[in-house]
Enzyme design. Sequence first.
Site, PDB file in Angstrom:
ATOM      1  N   ALA A  84       0.842  -1.204   0.000  1.00  0.00           N
ATOM      2  CA  ALA A  84       0.000   0.000   0.000  1.00  0.00           C
ATOM      3  C   ALA A  84       0.874   1.249   0.000  1.00  0.00           C
ATOM      4  O   ALA A  84       1.963   1.262   0.570  1.00  0.00           O
ATOM      5  CB  ALA A  84      -0.931   0.019   1.210  1.00  0.00           C
ATOM      6  N   VAL A  85       0.341   2.269  -0.652  1.00  0.00           N
ATOM      7  CA  VAL A  85       1.002   3.572  -0.729  1.00  0.00           C
ATOM      8  C   VAL A  85       0.032   4.603  -0.168  1.00  0.00           C
ATOM      9  O   VAL A  85      -1.186   4.541  -0.436  1.00  0.00           O
ATOM     10  CB  VAL A  85       1.365   3.899  -2.204  1.00  0.00           C
ATOM     11  CG1 VAL A  85       1.910   5.316  -2.334  1.00  0.00           C
ATOM     12  CG2 VAL A  85       2.371   2.876  -2.731  1.00  0.00           C
ATOM     13  N   GLU A 117      -2.487 -12.580  -3.855  1.00  0.00           N
ATOM     14  CA  GLU A 117      -3.907 -12.517  -4.193  1.00  0.00           C
ATOM     15  C   GLU A 117      -4.304 -11.058  -4.295  1.00  0.00           C
ATOM     16  O   GLU A 117      -3.856 -10.229  -3.494  1.00  0.00           O
ATOM     17  CB  GLU A 117      -4.740 -13.221  -3.121  1.00  0.00           C
ATOM     18  CG  GLU A 117      -4.681 -14.715  -3.306  1.00  0.00           C
ATOM     19  CD  GLU A 117      -5.200 -15.495  -2.122  1.00  0.00           C
ATOM     20  OE1 GLU A 117      -5.810 -14.882  -1.238  1.00  0.00           O
ATOM     21  OE2 GLU A 117      -4.966 -16.708  -2.104  1.00  0.00           O
ATOM     22  N   ASN A 122      -8.980  -4.381  -8.867  1.00  0.00           N
ATOM     23  CA  ASN A 122      -7.951  -3.453  -8.380  1.00  0.00           C
ATOM     24  C   ASN A 122      -6.978  -3.125  -9.520  1.00  0.00           C
ATOM     25  O   ASN A 122      -5.906  -3.712  -9.653  1.00  0.00           O
ATOM     26  CB  ASN A 122      -7.210  -4.070  -7.180  1.00  0.00           C
ATOM     27  CG  ASN A 122      -6.328  -3.071  -6.475  1.00  0.00           C
ATOM     28  OD1 ASN A 122      -5.921  -2.077  -7.058  1.00  0.00           O
ATOM     29  ND2 ASN A 122      -6.031  -3.333  -5.217  1.00  0.00           N
ATOM     30  N   TYR A 129       1.474  -5.654 -11.007  1.00  0.00           N
ATOM     31  CA  TYR A 129       1.840  -7.075 -10.998  1.00  0.00           C
ATOM     32  C   TYR A 129       2.057  -7.597 -12.416  1.00  0.00           C
ATOM     33  O   TYR A 129       3.008  -8.337 -12.676  1.00  0.00           O
ATOM     34  CB  TYR A 129       0.763  -7.896 -10.275  1.00  0.00           C
ATOM     35  CG  TYR A 129       0.555  -7.475  -8.844  1.00  0.00           C
ATOM     36  CD1 TYR A 129       1.626  -7.075  -8.037  1.00  0.00           C
ATOM     37  CD2 TYR A 129      -0.712  -7.466  -8.271  1.00  0.00           C
ATOM     38  CE1 TYR A 129       1.430  -6.676  -6.721  1.00  0.00           C
ATOM     39  CE2 TYR A 129      -0.915  -7.076  -6.954  1.00  0.00           C
ATOM     40  CZ  TYR A 129       0.159  -6.686  -6.192  1.00  0.00           C
ATOM     41  OH  TYR A 129      -0.036  -6.293  -4.893  1.00  0.00           O
TER      42      TYR A 129
HETATM   43  C1  LIG Z   1      -2.017  -0.393  -5.593  1.00  0.00           C
HETATM   44  C2  LIG Z   1      -1.126   0.748  -5.105  1.00  0.00           C
HETATM   45  C3  LIG Z   1      -0.123   0.216  -4.085  1.00  0.00           C
HETATM   46  C4  LIG Z   1      -0.379   1.322  -6.320  1.00  0.00           C
HETATM   47  O1  LIG Z   1       0.559   2.282  -5.849  1.00  0.00           O
HETATM   48  P1  LIG Z   1       1.010   3.524  -6.740  1.00  0.00           P
HETATM   49  O2  LIG Z   1       2.254   4.064  -6.157  1.00  0.00           O
HETATM   50  O3  LIG Z   1      -0.117   4.470  -6.899  1.00  0.00           O
HETATM   51  O4  LIG Z   1       1.289   2.822  -8.151  1.00  0.00           O
HETATM   52  P2  LIG Z   1       2.310   3.289  -9.266  1.00  0.00           P
HETATM   53  O5  LIG Z   1       2.342   4.784  -9.312  1.00  0.00           O
HETATM   54  O6  LIG Z   1       3.601   2.575  -9.065  1.00  0.00           O
HETATM   55  O7  LIG Z   1       1.574   2.785 -10.582  1.00  0.00           O
HETATM   56  C5  LIG Z   1       1.844   1.526 -11.104  1.00  0.00           C
HETATM   57  C6  LIG Z   1       0.930   1.280 -12.273  1.00  0.00           C
HETATM   58  O8  LIG Z   1      -0.446   1.307 -11.869  1.00  0.00           O
HETATM   59  C7  LIG Z   1      -1.161   2.235 -12.658  1.00  0.00           C
HETATM   60  N1  LIG Z   1      -2.130   2.831 -11.785  1.00  0.00           N
HETATM   61  C8  LIG Z   1      -1.869   3.470 -10.619  1.00  0.00           C
HETATM   62  N2  LIG Z   1      -3.024   3.862 -10.061  1.00  0.00           N
HETATM   63  C9  LIG Z   1      -4.008   3.465 -10.896  1.00  0.00           C
HETATM   64  C10 LIG Z   1      -5.415   3.560 -10.851  1.00  0.00           C
HETATM   65  N3  LIG Z   1      -6.045   4.167  -9.824  1.00  0.00           N
HETATM   66  N4  LIG Z   1      -6.125   3.025 -11.872  1.00  0.00           N
HETATM   67  C11 LIG Z   1      -5.502   2.422 -12.908  1.00  0.00           C
HETATM   68  N5  LIG Z   1      -4.160   2.275 -12.995  1.00  0.00           N
HETATM   69  C12 LIG Z   1      -3.430   2.804 -11.999  1.00  0.00           C
HETATM   70  C13 LIG Z   1      -0.115   3.226 -13.124  1.00  0.00           C
HETATM   71  O9  LIG Z   1      -0.537   3.881 -14.307  1.00  0.00           O
HETATM   72  C14 LIG Z   1       1.041   2.327 -13.371  1.00  0.00           C
HETATM   73  O10 LIG Z   1       0.864   1.629 -14.589  1.00  0.00           O
HETATM   74  P3  LIG Z   1       2.075   1.387 -15.600  1.00  0.00           P
HETATM   75  O11 LIG Z   1       3.104   0.565 -14.845  1.00  0.00           O
HETATM   76  O12 LIG Z   1       1.443   0.640 -16.714  1.00  0.00           O
HETATM   77  O13 LIG Z   1       2.576   2.750 -15.938  1.00  0.00           O
HETATM   78  C15 LIG Z   1      -1.971   1.904  -4.488  1.00  0.00           C
HETATM   79  O14 LIG Z   1      -2.965   2.288  -5.419  1.00  0.00           O
HETATM   80  C16 LIG Z   1      -2.623   1.541  -3.174  1.00  0.00           C
HETATM   81  O15 LIG Z   1      -2.019   1.667  -2.106  1.00  0.00           O
HETATM   82  N6  LIG Z   1      -3.893   1.078  -3.237  1.00  0.00           N
HETATM   83  C17 LIG Z   1      -4.632   0.695  -2.017  1.00  0.00           C
HETATM   84  C18 LIG Z   1      -4.082  -0.591  -1.429  1.00  0.00           C
HETATM   85  C19 LIG Z   1      -4.151  -1.750  -2.421  1.00  0.00           C
HETATM   86  O16 LIG Z   1      -5.141  -1.928  -3.124  1.00  0.00           O
HETATM   87  N7  LIG Z   1      -3.094  -2.553  -2.446  1.00  0.00           N
HETATM   88  C20 LIG Z   1      -2.959  -3.723  -3.298  1.00  0.00           C
HETATM   89  C21 LIG Z   1      -3.379  -4.944  -2.558  1.00  0.00           C
HETATM   90  S1  LIG Z   1      -3.102  -6.402  -3.529  1.00  0.00           S
END
Ligand SMILES: CC(C)(COP(=O)(O)OP(=O)(O)OC[C@H]1O[C@@H](n2cnc3c(N)ncnc32)[C@H](O)[C@@H]1OP(=O)(O)O)[C@@H](O)C(=O)NCCC(=O)NCCS
Length: 162
Positions: A84-85, A117, A122, A129
Amino acid sequence: MIGFWAPAPRLIDDAAPEDLPHIAEIHRASFTQEWTVDELAALLSQPGVTALVVRRASWWTSPRPIGFLLLRVAADEAEILTVAVHPSNRRGGVGRSLVAEALRRLYADRVATVFLEVAADNEAALAIYRRLGFTMVGERPAYYSGTGAGGGLALVMRCDLG
Ligand SMILES: CC(C)(COP(=O)(O)OP(=O)(O)OC[C@H]1O[C@@H](n2cnc3c(N)ncnc32)[C@H](O)[C@@H]1OP(=O)(O)O)[C@@H](O)C(=O)NCCC(=O)NCCS
């Protein structure tokens, strides 16, 4: 030359005990189910469980975590338990850098296979991934309590490092 307004550098680090309240805060901001500091500490005391954090260096504040990833390793297999971020730091490559660093460390530790998983709806997590080499190997219907478009469906994904 790094200009004054250049973004502060990021650092990926093993989590320290003082990071746990920040990890709990990021978790609270990211998931409906809350994990307390005590629950996180208990999880991290289990065999093979470790946490990485991303810190953003700053001139004004101590480098607090802006994202974290939890891993469980058993023999030559690992599982990404969660990543998570903090919402204010998303869409800047932090999540991808965390997962990439976890895979780099696991490869160096001779882990052959990584599983995880993820909720089928998402998109952000799936983008990370897939780009880093995970493929879908199974489904778990109604695994998550979410009511979104994915209907709670979880995908099981696998990445072969060997
Ligand atoms: C999932 C999560 C960790 C991604 O972190 P992030 O720092 O925003 O992601 P990044 O900036 O590294 O983006 C990585 C990729 O995701 C895509 N992306 C990021 N946010 C997105 C969104 N809301 N919708 C669609 N694509 C998205 C980016 O475009 C990028 O794609 P690319 O590699 O093809 O360019 C963050 O959204 C989060 O914390 N979500 C809530 C917790 C969660 O769902 N965790 C995963 C559990 S399995």
